[in-house]
Write a protein that holds these residues in place. Structure first.
Motif, PDB file in Angstrom:
ATOM      1  N   SER A  74      -9.847   6.745  -0.680  1.00  0.00           N
ATOM      2  CA  SER A  74      -8.640   6.197  -1.310  1.00  0.00           C
ATOM      3  C   SER A  74      -8.398   6.783  -2.687  1.00  0.00           C
ATOM      4  CB  SER A  74      -8.761   4.676  -1.423  1.00  0.00           C
ATOM      5  OG  SER A  74      -9.694   4.369  -2.442  1.00  0.00           O
ATOM      6  N   ARG A  75      -9.239   7.708  -3.092  1.00  0.00           N
ATOM      7  CA  ARG A  75      -9.137   8.210  -4.462  1.00  0.00           C
ATOM      8  C   ARG A  75      -7.891   9.004  -4.753  1.00  0.00           C
ATOM      9  NH1 ARG A  75     -15.036  10.507  -4.837  1.00  0.00           N
ATOM     10  NH2 ARG A  75     -16.134   8.560  -5.239  1.00  0.00           N
ATOM     11  N   ASN A  76      -7.232   9.492  -3.720  1.00  0.00           N
ATOM     12  CA  ASN A  76      -6.053  10.301  -4.021  1.00  0.00           C
ATOM     13  C   ASN A  76      -4.783   9.460  -4.082  1.00  0.00           C
ATOM     14  OD1 ASN A  76      -5.646   9.770  -1.376  1.00  0.00           O
ATOM     15  ND2 ASN A  76      -5.139  11.865  -0.792  1.00  0.00           N
ATOM     16  N   ILE A  77      -4.926   8.134  -4.049  1.00  0.00           N
ATOM     17  CA  ILE A  77      -3.750   7.275  -4.222  1.00  0.00           C
ATOM     18  C   ILE A  77      -3.540   7.087  -5.722  1.00  0.00           C
ATOM     19  CG2 ILE A  77      -2.758   5.015  -3.738  1.00  0.00           C
ATOM     20  CD1 ILE A  77      -4.603   4.872  -1.305  1.00  0.00           C
ATOM     21  N   SER A  78      -2.385   7.525  -6.214  1.00  0.00           N
ATOM     22  CA  SER A  78      -2.232   7.556  -7.663  1.00  0.00           C
ATOM     23  C   SER A  78      -1.926   6.171  -8.235  1.00  0.00           C
ATOM     24  CB  SER A  78      -1.134   8.545  -8.050  1.00  0.00           C
ATOM     25  OG  SER A  78       0.025   8.294  -7.293  1.00  0.00           O
ATOM     26  N   ASP A  79      -1.242   5.340  -7.472  1.00  0.00           N
ATOM     27  CA  ASP A  79      -0.839   4.038  -7.978  1.00  0.00           C
ATOM     28  C   ASP A  79      -2.022   3.062  -7.888  1.00  0.00           C
ATOM     29  OD1 ASP A  79       2.133   2.210  -7.768  1.00  0.00           O
ATOM     30  OD2 ASP A  79       0.168   1.286  -7.850  1.00  0.00           O
ATOM     31  N   TRP A  80      -2.404   2.517  -9.022  1.00  0.00           N
ATOM     32  CA  TRP A  80      -3.615   1.692  -9.056  1.00  0.00           C
ATOM     33  C   TRP A  80      -3.506   0.466  -8.179  1.00  0.00           C
ATOM     34  CZ3 TRP A  80      -8.401   0.726  -9.089  1.00  0.00           C
ATOM     35  CH2 TRP A  80      -8.925  -0.504  -9.476  1.00  0.00           C
ATOM     36  N   LYS A  81      -2.344  -0.182  -8.188  1.00  0.00           N
ATOM     37  CA  LYS A  81      -2.212  -1.389  -7.374  1.00  0.00           C
ATOM     38  C   LYS A  81      -2.327  -1.053  -5.885  1.00  0.00           C
ATOM     39  CE  LYS A  81       0.801  -5.283  -6.413  1.00  0.00           C
ATOM     40  NZ  LYS A  81       2.120  -5.897  -6.649  1.00  0.00           N
ATOM     41  N   ILE A 105      -8.355  -0.643  -1.049  1.00  0.00           N
ATOM     42  CA  ILE A 105      -9.812  -0.834  -1.116  1.00  0.00           C
ATOM     43  C   ILE A 105     -10.187  -2.249  -0.685  1.00  0.00           C
ATOM     44  CG2 ILE A 105     -11.760  -1.045  -2.725  1.00  0.00           C
ATOM     45  CD1 ILE A 105     -10.623   1.253  -4.304  1.00  0.00           C
ATOM     46  N   LEU A 106      -9.399  -3.214  -1.130  1.00  0.00           N
ATOM     47  CA  LEU A 106      -9.762  -4.604  -0.850  1.00  0.00           C
ATOM     48  C   LEU A 106      -9.631  -4.961   0.633  1.00  0.00           C
ATOM     49  CD1 LEU A 106      -8.297  -6.496  -3.946  1.00  0.00           C
ATOM     50  CD2 LEU A 106     -10.677  -5.907  -3.467  1.00  0.00           C
ATOM     51  N   VAL A 107      -8.677  -4.361   1.336  1.00  0.00           N
ATOM     52  CA  VAL A 107      -8.483  -4.783   2.732  1.00  0.00           C
ATOM     53  C   VAL A 107      -9.223  -3.917   3.746  1.00  0.00           C
ATOM     54  CG1 VAL A 107      -6.239  -5.751   2.141  1.00  0.00           C
ATOM     55  CG2 VAL A 107      -6.343  -3.495   3.192  1.00  0.00           C
ATOM     56  N   ILE A 108      -9.715  -2.769   3.315  1.00  0.00           N
ATOM     57  CA  ILE A 108     -10.420  -1.885   4.256  1.00  0.00           C
ATOM     58  C   ILE A 108     -11.530  -2.611   5.030  1.00  0.00           C
ATOM     59  CG2 ILE A 108     -12.104   0.017   4.339  1.00  0.00           C
ATOM     60  CD1 ILE A 108     -10.306   1.557   2.463  1.00  0.00           C
ATOM     61  N   PRO A 109     -12.346  -3.475   4.381  1.00  0.00           N
ATOM     62  CA  PRO A 109     -13.455  -4.080   5.137  1.00  0.00           C
ATOM     63  C   PRO A 109     -13.029  -4.973   6.306  1.00  0.00           C
ATOM     64  CG  PRO A 109     -13.848  -4.276   2.790  1.00  0.00           C
ATOM     65  CD  PRO A 109     -12.445  -3.780   2.943  1.00  0.00           C
ATOM     66  N   MET A 139       0.843  -1.193   0.000  1.00  0.00           N
ATOM     67  CA  MET A 139       0.000   0.000   0.000  1.00  0.00           C
ATOM     68  C   MET A 139       0.879   1.244   0.000  1.00  0.00           C
ATOM     69  SD  MET A 139      -3.176  -1.143   2.411  1.00  0.00           S
ATOM     70  CE  MET A 139      -2.324  -1.965   3.724  1.00  0.00           C
ATOM     71  N   SER A 140       0.247   2.383   0.216  1.00  0.00           N
ATOM     72  CA  SER A 140       0.970   3.644   0.164  1.00  0.00           C
ATOM     73  C   SER A 140       0.771   4.364   1.489  1.00  0.00           C
ATOM     74  CB  SER A 140       0.404   4.472  -0.995  1.00  0.00           C
ATOM     75  OG  SER A 140       0.484   5.845  -0.715  1.00  0.00           O
ATOM     76  N   GLY A 141       1.633   5.329   1.784  1.00  0.00           N
ATOM     77  CA  GLY A 141       1.429   6.141   2.976  1.00  0.00           C
ATOM     78  C   GLY A 141       0.043   6.760   2.970  1.00  0.00           C
ATOM     79  N   LYS A 150       1.525  -4.187 -12.992  1.00  0.00           N
ATOM     80  CA  LYS A 150       2.728  -3.365 -13.092  1.00  0.00           C
ATOM     81  C   LYS A 150       2.330  -1.911 -13.095  1.00  0.00           C
ATOM     82  CE  LYS A 150       6.807  -5.515 -14.761  1.00  0.00           C
ATOM     83  NZ  LYS A 150       6.480  -6.739 -15.497  1.00  0.00           N
ATOM     84  N   THR A 151       2.890  -1.144 -12.192  1.00  0.00           N
ATOM     85  CA  THR A 151       2.607   0.278 -12.222  1.00  0.00           C
ATOM     86  C   THR A 151       3.892   1.033 -11.986  1.00  0.00           C
ATOM     87  OG1 THR A 151       2.087   0.165  -9.882  1.00  0.00           O
ATOM     88  CG2 THR A 151       0.230   0.165 -11.396  1.00  0.00           C
ATOM     89  N   GLN A 152       3.912   2.258 -12.490  1.00  0.00           N
ATOM     90  CA  GLN A 152       5.057   3.100 -12.209  1.00  0.00           C
ATOM     91  C   GLN A 152       4.657   4.006 -11.055  1.00  0.00           C
ATOM     92  OE1 GLN A 152       5.774   6.145 -15.012  1.00  0.00           O
ATOM     93  NE2 GLN A 152       7.711   6.750 -14.068  1.00  0.00           N
ATOM     94  N   SER A 153       5.545   4.140 -10.103  1.00  0.00           N
ATOM     95  CA  SER A 153       5.193   4.954  -8.948  1.00  0.00           C
ATOM     96  C   SER A 153       5.075   6.422  -9.338  1.00  0.00           C
ATOM     97  CB  SER A 153       6.247   4.801  -7.863  1.00  0.00           C
ATOM     98  OG  SER A 153       6.037   5.805  -6.902  1.00  0.00           O
TER      99      SER A 153
END
Ligand SMILES: Nc1nc2c(ncn2[C@@H]2O[C@H](COP(=O)(O)OP(=O)(O)OP(=O)(O)O)[C@@H](O)[C@H]2O)c(=O)[nH]1
Ligand SMILES: [Mg+2]
Lengths: 703, 76
Positions: free
Chosen positions: A405-412, A418-422, A383-385, A482-485
């Motif tokens: 979570s919409r302001n997280i730019s990296d899709w992964k 999103i998946l672990v929040i619940p 995840m991201s900070g 694959k995503t670029q940070s």
């Protein structure tokens, strides 16, 4: 189409420049949260009277550094500015800048100008100028930018009237572009674009070409025309780079003549606070201290209003039952609708308190420091900070958390979040935990200090976080995306929070929950009511059947009625469903009655308690109508004669509720935010399977 | 020399030389991180990542993998 008397105004600007503050000043309480057609993301709108004859509909947009988006939040800005068929397509744009970082703000302004909107530059936070030693030659800047400019302070309410007066005159504003990208980058190439799209400004065509994937709103005709222009990505990158450098050149030239800062005035408050708040030891201590404070307050402050709401709705139900004419409709109101609404309203205190804290911390600028502090740790979990805020929000309700979570730019990183929040312990689990813990854990202290029940609850919280983290690690290793940070985050100045902004933020988040989750919870409550109060032949003939069967026993009316009710429940649709799943849930230690409660709480977890209350109320043959807890404690297994809610069953239920994905509202939001059914289905099955297995194992070991 | 932002020590200043366009997000450029600009390292997060820098008037935090892609010359 849009009504012609209403002026559409969009507020655009860098993050933290005061767009929302200005929006709140302009619109006051006339706000609503709407939805964008196509890309479904919330937008905030409000009405503002500009003059006698002119009313404006103002749209507050998320902050962005550029029209080229890197996050979903920023995509909204692009969409708003390019999609002419959108209802809120702006007639004019207010670009909100702030005095301190005017250079970067002007970068965005130059892009807006090049789209040739009537636009005005609003320079906010004028109250800070003296303290920061900033001087701006507004008249010269106006000339250089060929634009209208107003200096305001949204916080001190200065310059707002001047802004309104200027807006009245918007048809006379200069709409010439600022940057001549064609000449500076590649004349031939841009000329062909110009001839292909004579109806658009050159910059708009260029954006459409480079941002195709973010322009889902295009007509297929236009889309084809645009894809015909597919330049290779190397070229696009190079040109965007050149464009960026070129824009900054123009801006630097202009600012040299019009803007100055007296460096000596710069304070070192920022660096001193940063040293403490991002310190490798104090930083974490402060952060966890704040977390504890938040959780503590959610418990302490929310319990009183929650109890009040609870009894208020119970009384309302009673009132409806006694005062309305008897019949199906009254039952629907008293047993379906009112408890349904109550089930939504009861969460408002916790959600409001949580967002009171989060909004305050965001206003001060502290949240960016938390992101900075936690980013590396969170990345180990995929995840991201930036995932921290959604995860904390999840302890109130997963729905606003997922939207955060919409302001997280990296899709992964965003997807995993999103998946672990619940898994985080949301407030809907609390009533279930509370009653089960009260049933199976003794109210004693260990070592004379720690309350066992409290410890268990705390353990469940930690378990929720542990489950979220472990599944994140799993997903991190399994998901091959694959995503670029693109991680870049601004560290804003520290500020005292504005009460007005905090208040509006809390109202907005609470509304989002009530109307987002609320509708679904209400609808399901009504369906459940229907399933419980209707059934097949046996259900309909219950009265006669039970009366004849019990005729020899000479029961009094009350006992007889309860027998009938119990028989009815067993043969109602939901009772039948409970029986059908009984073999499946037996290994977990549950009977069909608990099965009914499980099915009911699929809509929303907290319905579990209400469902059990109904079941045992209507299903018991004793006379005393005690509290729900006493009823549950008295329930015995008819075969073994043992207590139904013994330690093994209770633990198994606790763990089931900790892991299972029982919230339709969340699933709907996940579908909306990931634009696919795949992910909510994965959550539903994955979390369900985990919950099932854990519960079966727990029950088997403990019993 | 081969210095990058990742080689700066806290408080040190460098001038941005160039970077590989593929490795740098466009939004970083758009926030003012451009060749010729001064960049100052303000803080390093406790686990050595991300880095907290000031560049062209903006205070930003970037990840170390991004910082490694931005070539600079140190000012002394
Ligand atoms: N000193 C001062 N602070 C202001 C003024 N206007 C807004 N602020 C503060 O600036 C911060 C950001 O304000 P917001 O209105 O949330 O900014 P925004 O542009 O909506 O931010 P995003 O939605 O994140 O893009 C808040 O802490 C405000 O209280 C002002 O005129 N003077
Ligand atoms: Mg805002």
């Amino acid at each position: 189409m849009k009504s012609n008397s209403l002026l559409n105004i969009a507020l655009v600007g860098n993050p933290n420049t005061g767009k929302t503050s200005l929006f709140n000043q302009l619109t006051g309480l006339n706000q609503k949260v709407g939805n964008y057609p196509g890309i479904t993301v919330d937008k905030k709108q409000g009405k503002c009277k500009i003059s006698e004859h002119l009313t404006a509909e103002i749209t507050d947009l998320p902050g962005t550094y550029s029209i080229n988006p890197t996050t979903l939040d920023e995509t909204i800005v692009l969409e708003t500015l390019l999609n002419e068929s959108n209802d809120s397509y702006p007639d004019l744009v207010i670009v909100v800048a702030e005095v301190e970082n005017l250079k970067r703000n002007l970068f965005l302004f130059s892009q807006i100008k090049d789209l040739q909107f009537p636009s005005i530059l609003v320079i906010n936070m004028s109250d800070q100028m003296i303290r920061k030693g900033i001087t701006i030659d507004i008249e010269a800047l106006k000339r250089e930018l060929k634009s209208e400019i107003i200096l305001i302070s949204a916080r001190k309410n200065l310059g707002i009237d001047a802004l309104k007066r200027e807006i009245e005159n918007y048809e006379n504003w200069n709409t010439e572009p600022i940057a001549n990208i064609s000449e500076k980058i590649d004349t031939v190439f841009f000329e062909t674009i110009k001839t292909a799209f004579p109806e658009f400004s050159l910059y708009k065509s260029w954006l459409l070409i480079t941002q195709q994937k973010n322009c889902a709103f295009l007509s297929s005709e236009l889309y084809q025309k645009i894809t015909a222009f597919n330049p290779d990505s190397e070229k696009v990158k190079k040109y965007q780079h050149k464009e960026t450098i070129y824009r900054y050149q123009i801006i630097n030239e202009i600012l040299k003549k019009t803007y100055s800062v007296d460096k000596n005035e710069a304070t070192d408050l920022r660096s001193r606070l940063d040293k403490i708040l991002t310190h490798k030891i104090y930083g974490y201590i402060i952060f966890f201290g704040i977390l504890m404070l938040i959780f503590q307050s959610i418990f302490e402050w929310a319990s009183l209003p929650m109890d009040l709401i609870d009894s208020l709705f119970a009384n309302l139900s009673e009132l409806a039952k006694t005062n309305l004419p008897k019949g199906t409709f009254t039952n629907l109101i008293a047993e379906g609708v009112i408890p349904g609404i109550g089930g939504i309203v009861i969460f408002i205190p916790q959600i409001a308190i949580l967002f009171l804290f989060i909004a305050t911390l965001e206003e001060t600028g502290y949240m960016s420091r938390v992101v900075f502090l936690m980013d590396k740790i969170m990345r180990k979990f995929g995840m991201s900070g930036k995932s921290i805020i959604p995860l904390i929000s999840g302890t109130a309700c997963a729905i606003p958390a997922i939207m955060a979570s919409r302001n997280i730019s990296d899709w992964k990183e965003r997807l995993i979040t999103i998946l672990v929040i619940p898994f985080t312990t949301c407030s809907a689990r609390l009533p279930v935990y509370a009653i089960l813990i009260a049933l199976i854990i003794p109210d004693e202290r260990i070592f004379g200090i720690f309350n066992m029940q409290g410890l268990t609850l705390m353990g469940l919280y930690l378990l929720g976080f542990a489950a979220a983290i472990s599944s994140a690690i799993l997903l991190h290793n399994v998901l091959k995306i694959k995503t670029q940070s693109l991680f870049v985050i601004e560290m804003p100045n520290y500020k005292l929070p504005s009460l007005k902004n905090v208040f509006f933020e809390v109202v907005e988040k609470t509304k989002a929950f009530v109307f987002g989750a609320g509708k679904i919870i209400l609808a399901l409550s009504i369906i459940l009511w229907f399933l419980a109060s209707n059934g097949s032949e046996k259900f309909k003939n219950a009265t006669e059947f039970v009366t004849t069967q019990e005729s020899a026993n000479h029961l009094n009316d009350e006992v007889l009625n309860k027998k009938i009710a119990s028989y009815k429940l067993e043969h109602s649709y939901i009772g039948v469903m409970g029986k059908v799943i009984e073999p499946v849930i037996k290994p977990m230690g549950y009977d069909w009655k608990i099965g009914i409660a499980l099915i009911s709480s699929f809509a929303a977890r907290e319905v579990f308690i209400g469902a059990l209350a109904t079941i045992y109320n209507v299903g018991s043959d004793g006379e005393d109508v005690g509290t729900i807890k006493e009823r549950m404690a008295a329930e015995v297994d008819p075969i073994t004669g043992e207590k139904r809610f013994n330690f093994a069953t209770g633990m198994s239920l606790l763990l089931f509720y900790a892991f299972a994905m029982q919230c339709i509202g969340t699933l709907a939001i996940v579908k909306r935010e990931t634009k696919s059914w795949k992910w909510p289905i994965l959550q539903l099955t994955g979390m369900g399977a985990l919950a099932y297995i854990v519960s079966v194992i727990t029950y088997t070991i403990l019993s | 020399m081969g210095d990058t932002i990742a080689n700066l020590k806290i408080g040190e200043i460098g001038i941005i030389q160039d970077f590989c366009l593929d490795a740098i997000p466009l939004n970083l450029l758009e926030m003012g991180c451009l060749p010729g600009k001064e960049v100052r390292l303000l803080q390093i997060a406790p686990l050595k990542d991300p880095l907290y820098i000031k560049v062209n008037g903006s205070h930003l935090a970037i990840r170390i993998e991004t910082a490694k892609q931005i070539n600079i010359t140190k000012l002394r």
